[in-house]
Enzyme design. Structure first.
Site, PDB file in Angstrom:
ATOM      1  N   GLU A  55       0.833  -1.203   0.000  1.00  0.00           N
ATOM      2  CA  GLU A  55       0.000   0.000   0.000  1.00  0.00           C
ATOM      3  C   GLU A  55       0.868   1.254   0.000  1.00  0.00           C
ATOM      4  O   GLU A  55       0.592   2.223  -0.708  1.00  0.00           O
ATOM      5  CB  GLU A  55      -0.908   0.028   1.233  1.00  0.00           C
ATOM      6  CG  GLU A  55      -1.794  -1.187   1.382  1.00  0.00           C
ATOM      7  CD  GLU A  55      -1.171  -2.263   2.264  1.00  0.00           C
ATOM      8  OE1 GLU A  55       0.002  -2.647   2.039  1.00  0.00           O
ATOM      9  OE2 GLU A  55      -1.872  -2.709   3.189  1.00  0.00           O
ATOM     10  N   CYS A  87      -1.965  -2.457   7.321  1.00  0.00           N
ATOM     11  CA  CYS A  87      -1.422  -2.364   8.676  1.00  0.00           C
ATOM     12  C   CYS A  87      -1.603  -0.934   9.192  1.00  0.00           C
ATOM     13  O   CYS A  87      -1.988  -0.022   8.444  1.00  0.00           O
ATOM     14  CB  CYS A  87       0.049  -2.779   8.683  1.00  0.00           C
ATOM     15  SG  CYS A  87       1.185  -1.535   8.012  1.00  0.00           S
TER      16      CYS A  87
END
Ligand code: ZN
Length: 131
Positions: A55, A87
């Site tokens: 990401e 996360c």
């Protein structure tokens, strides 16, 4: 672009993941506000703290292209039957640009759930704290 189209881009990006330690190579496909899709993949490092998440790789690539507003992000790993949610660090990185980005969190079998980043990260720390 449909959700499935965006997920397919994340699946393709995951094929390039470098994840010799966790074996959990992930791919991300980030849809920018203008419709551009930018992808990223996990890049692990022997110094594990130097690992870059898929990401974050996608966000950095998008910003390098001048994109700073995002609509959706698909996250996928072919090695996890859990829905791949970003996360905590990735949630923070995404919040800098688009606190309302939609997250498509995909399992290895292709099923997915959708969240708004704001729902996974209430009361997020943001640039508003500097104003
Ligand atoms: Zn992450």
């Amino acid at each position: 672009m449909t959700d499935r189209d965006l997920i397919n881009r994340a699946v393709e990006a995951a094929k390039n993941a470098y994840a010799p330690y966790s074996k959990l190579g992930m791919g991300a496909a980030l849809e920018c506000s203008d419709g551009t899709v930018v992808t990223g993949c996990t890049v692990e490092n022997a110094a594990l703290g130097s690992t870059i998440c898929a990401e974050q790789a996608a966000v950095c690539a998008a910003v390098a292209l001048g994109k700073r507003r995002f609509r959706r992000l698909a996250v996928y790993s072919g090695n996890s039957m859990a829905y791949c949610t970003p996360c905590g660090t990735c949630r923070q990185v995404l919040s800098e640009f688009s606190p309302d980005v939609e997250l498509l969190c995909v399992r290895s079998d292709g099923r997915y759930v959708s969240y708004k980043l704001r729902d996974l990260m209430p009361n997020m720390y943001s640039k508003e704290h500097f104003e």
